[in-house]
Every structure is written in C-alpha cells, then in structure tokens.
Design a protein around this motif. Sequence first.
Motif, PDB file in Angstrom:
ATOM      1  N   VAL A 108      27.954  40.029  40.104  1.00  0.00           N
ATOM      2  CA  VAL A 108      27.338  39.825  41.411  1.00  0.00           C
ATOM      3  C   VAL A 108      28.456  39.510  42.406  1.00  0.00           C
ATOM      4  N   CYS A 167      22.868  30.658  43.481  1.00  0.00           N
ATOM      5  CA  CYS A 167      23.415  31.181  42.231  1.00  0.00           C
ATOM      6  C   CYS A 167      23.863  30.052  41.315  1.00  0.00           C
ATOM      7  N   CYS A 191      23.728  35.144  32.557  1.00  0.00           N
ATOM      8  CA  CYS A 191      22.345  35.327  32.990  1.00  0.00           C
ATOM      9  C   CYS A 191      22.159  36.574  33.863  1.00  0.00           C
ATOM     10  N   TYR A 192      23.270  37.193  34.255  1.00  0.00           N
ATOM     11  CA  TYR A 192      23.192  38.407  35.052  1.00  0.00           C
ATOM     12  C   TYR A 192      23.537  39.610  34.183  1.00  0.00           C
ATOM     13  N   GLU A 193      22.874  40.736  34.430  1.00  0.00           N
ATOM     14  CA  GLU A 193      23.151  41.958  33.687  1.00  0.00           C
ATOM     15  C   GLU A 193      24.482  42.570  34.090  1.00  0.00           C
TER      16      GLU A 193
END
Length: 665
Positions: A543, A503, A538-540
């Motif tokens: 996480v 990540c 960068c993540y919707e």
Amino acid sequence: MNHNPIVGDTYFDENREAFNLIFFDSDEAILKPLGLETSRISLPIPRDEFEQQVQSGFYRPEYSLKHDNDTLTEDQEKEINKREPYLVELQALVDAGHNPTSPKTMAILKSNVHDKYHIGIHKHGNSSIARWWKEYKAADYKLKKSVSPRKQQPKRTDTASENFLNQFFVDTWVKGSTANISAGYDAYKKAVEAVQSHNDAIMLMSDSTFRRRVESLNKFNIIFNSGNYAEIKRALRTLSKKIQTSYVMERVEMDRMSLNFCLIDEDGQPTDTVDIYIALDCHARYPLSVTYELGCAEDTIGVVNSFKRIFYRTSNSLNAFGVPNKVIVDNGPGYKSAAFRSVVERLGCDLVKAPSNEPWKKPFVESFIGTLRSEFFEGGKFEGPDGKIIIGLPGYKAKRTSKNSSPISNDNLKKAAAITIEEFSKLLHDYLVEYVNQPHSSLNGKTPQQVWNESVNEKPLVPVNKALVEAACHYKEETPKLQSRGTVRIDHQFFYSDELHRCARLVEKLNPDQDMRVSVKYDPDDARWVTVIADFDCYEQKVIFEKVENRALVGEQLETPVSFEELNENKASVKRRDISIMKISKIVKQTTRPRRDSKEVESAKKNAAKGLSVAERIKQSNKQYTKVPKSTQSVKPKEEDKNSKTKRRRKNLLRDDRQTEIWPT
C-alpha cells in the motif's frame, strides 16, 4: 514528344520487348519486333497513336547514335571557349607541317595565342594542350564533340545520412557500448537497416567513412588535453555544429563546474569553495538550471537537485523550463548513481552517459562553462562601491595554467573571499539574464530567448506534471517504524496523514506482533512531504501513501520547498541555491590578527634616529632578545578570553538549498 523519331531507332514496350522503327512518315510508323526467336510481324501504327504511346511511356525509345544533340552544358561551353584558341592555331601549324606535340611547336603556339588572343604564355601547360589535341583528333576534328560532359560525381553522403551518423555517435558511441571500431560499425549497420524500413532517405556509410569520422573525433581528445583554450573553443564550436537538434528540450547536457572561489556567509566568515551545477538546452543554448554548492563533493543530492530545477522556471527573466527528451551527462560519481538514473527514467527521459575524460561528447555545456568562466568570473566588468571598474569577480582565482604549477590552497582562497552569498546570487542571475538576451554566434545572430520562444511556438512543450516530478525525486529511502499515532520520523521530522493513522490502528488490531517498519522515500531538499510504502501481512499487496505531510509545516509553508537541514538547524543561511551592468554594493576586506608569539621589531628609521653605531645596535638587539631566567619571569594568571566563544570557528556541516526566487506553484 521531346524528339523526332528517326528510322533505325529502337523502342521498348512495357514488357521490355524491343522493336526497331523501320518506317516513319506523316501518316504512320512501322515497328519491327527484334529477336531471333520472334515470329511476330511488323506493326503498322498511325502516327498520332504512335506519338501518344511514346508520350505516355508505353514505348520507350533507345536513342540512335544518329541523333546529333547540339545542346551543351555550361561546363562544356566554358571548356570549349578555353580550348578553341589553342586548337585553331595548332591546326594551322599542323597543316603547315609542324609536329603537334613537339616543344618547338608548343612554344610557337603559345606565342601566337598570346599575340592574337592576349592569353598568357604560361596559362596552360604543354601536357594539357597535347591532351586537348588528342581528344580533338579522336572526335574527327570537331570541337564540340571533343569536349565530353563532366561526370557528375554522386555525393558520398547526404544531409539526412550525415545527421543520422552524428546521432549514432551521440546515442550509441558516446554511451561506451562499443568496444572497438569494428563493433561500432556493425552496430551502426544494424541501426541503419532498422531505420530504412520507414525512412529510405538514410544511406549506409562505408566502413572507411565510419573510421574517418571516429579518427576525427579522437583528434578532439588531443585538443582538449592540450590546454590551448583558443583551440578548445574552436573545437567545441565545430562539434556543436555536428550535433543537429530540431526543437528545444530535445537534448539537454549537464555538467559540474569547480571554482577556485569562496564567498562570505551571513556571519562574515569565508565559506568553502563554490561548485556550480549546470543544465543547458542545446537547441537554444539556454541555461535551464544553474545551482551551486559550498564545499560539497559531487554526489546524488547535488545532481538530482540540479536536474529537478529543469522542470521549473528560475525567475520571470529566466523562464525556460520543461521536460527534456534526452539528458547527456558524464560518468561523475553523482551522475552515474542508480538513484539519479531512477529519477530520470521515472520522468520519461533518456539518459546518455559520456566518459568524464571526453568532454567533446557534450560540447554545448562545455562551451557554456568556458563562456561563463571567461565572461563572468575572469573577464566580467563590475562596478565597485567606490565607483571604480573591477575586471574579474573579486575573490576568484583562475585555473592553473600549467600542470606543473601548484594548486591554490583553501586557506588562500578563503583569505581572498570578498563577495557575500546573497551578492553572488544576484550577480550570477543578472549575468545569465543578459546572456540569454544577447545575440549568439551559433544561432545566426538570434538570442537564446528568441530561439526558445520560436521553437515553443512551432512545437509546444510537453506539460510538466509537478506531482510526478515531486514523486520521482523521492529517491532516498529509509525504513522507520510506523507509530500507532500514524507518524513516521525521518531526519528529526515527523510526517502524518489520516490514512496512515488508520492503517497503523488496523494493523495493530489484526496482528499486535506485526513488525511496523515501513519504507519511506523522500527528497532531502524537500521536507514538505514523503512517500510511505507499507507491506504488512494483513494486506494482499503493498500500500502506497503519497504526499504524507510534515507536521511542522502548515498553510503557506507547504508552498515553497524547504530542506531537512534547513528545518533542523532553523537557519536562514543555506548552502544550495538557485541563481537568481552588475554593481557590487559591498566588498568585504578581511582583517588578520597580529602576531602575538614574538616582540615587534623596530624599524630601520627608529634605529637610525637613535644615532647608534652598528656595534651598539647589534649589542642592544642581542640584549633585547636574550632569554630571561624562569626564576625572574613574572607569572601572570591566565585570564579567560571573554570573546573566545565568538572567535572560535564553528564547523558548519550543513548542506542545503533554497531558491533565490519564489518557487512556482
């Protein structure tokens, strides 16, 4: 048919229409419809058919007054036997011309009854006999008819409704959501209406009954504030009976117990005072979790640590554990924290808060604390190293018996300390093992262990999801930076996982200017792993990385919880522990340093042995303590105390915890 039909009886059919029995013999019965507007004719019915219709309930009889029912109840027979001697003799006196209710007649009547039936003269009063005669006369001088059946008074409450009301006080009233009695009764009515849709056995209590219950509960506050421990114990036993439970883990009460008691640590120094956290199963009276702290105020760490131990067995001898349905706590600073509530709710438990100044709202754990204090700390029998019996745990000082008495200072408690930490853990564990295997007065002579085993066999426990427990106890949160090598740092400990590493590399590649801060949740008493929540552009969505392991721990080290403080200090002595006839192997006697700021005074024996007079003794004493001028004083160079570093008291700011028994896998 349970009776013989008599002409004149009234019967009702299924449509509630009335019929009069105008004829009845061995062949048929004739029913005549009643009512002014009826135009129907009488109905001749064969006797067998009529009897079948009555038996099936098609025709329901309204018994005529002509029926002479000679069956008497047990109460009627007793009343007839009691009245008969008096009424028989009084009837004879009245026939002879006496006034039935005059005092002279009553005196003669009682004397005659005493002589013939050997019944005491003062057995019954004149007013009772006069009332019997009045009823006897109204029944046309027939004794059986003069005695009416005793009216059966319906019970004000039944068991189901009483239990529901008690449960309402526990669930709603205890939470403090009702400001006054009227509002409380309105809430109670709504609760009854809601439950009556699927349980018609619950009956609504009256407003007056509700108020009496509240008043009786308020009386317990006066008892608890009185300081009378005998009355407090009796009140707690009464309250425990009012709260009904059906199975173990249905209701668990938690509380904290402060003690005037210090221990000796591994370095031989006295610790700060001991405080014990307790979680008790109310159905079996079983202590599920008993942890203690040294010199720590009540806070979230201690409360969550105590709650977490409910889900694990303490030892093979104290093997009760499980998922509680309802947890009762007070409003102490640790129990009312948002973090503790979050942990309880994540594990699917219902948290009920009771005011801290009203211990009657959690009577089971309060009663256990009193038992622990009286049977272990104050009245426990211990065998010392010399074989002598000691009553009361050495070093323990009882509570203040009066509000006017001054509290015991910490210095005096530390001077009285005589038991080591390890010794105390063993003694407390041994006492609890004995407690759960001894008959309990509130369990019908059964032991808490027996009641626990029987309940588990009848209603198996909900399996403990250890992974969920560990994740739920990650309640503390920090926001460190995620390093490019895939690590986060929490309290001097580094945590790493391959997924976290990937990540970090991906985020740095897509957006070099990205803020690398992440949210890390962890348990201060378990530094084996943490939970990392990353919210990057960068993540919707967020996480979550669970069980990110501590890089300093490998293999078997990950099987047993270890606190951050223990890892950081690398010490075996820890402050929070689980508890693991009782014999003390060693009692430490603390030595105090002699006074160095003045000269030693000679004893009276030494002065008397010199043979000096009183005047000479005073003169010699004055000469001994006369100050010497500074010019004549010999100045000695200061020598460094070689042992000053070892004698210096070290301030230990640690607070940690470790199981005395092996943590189950």
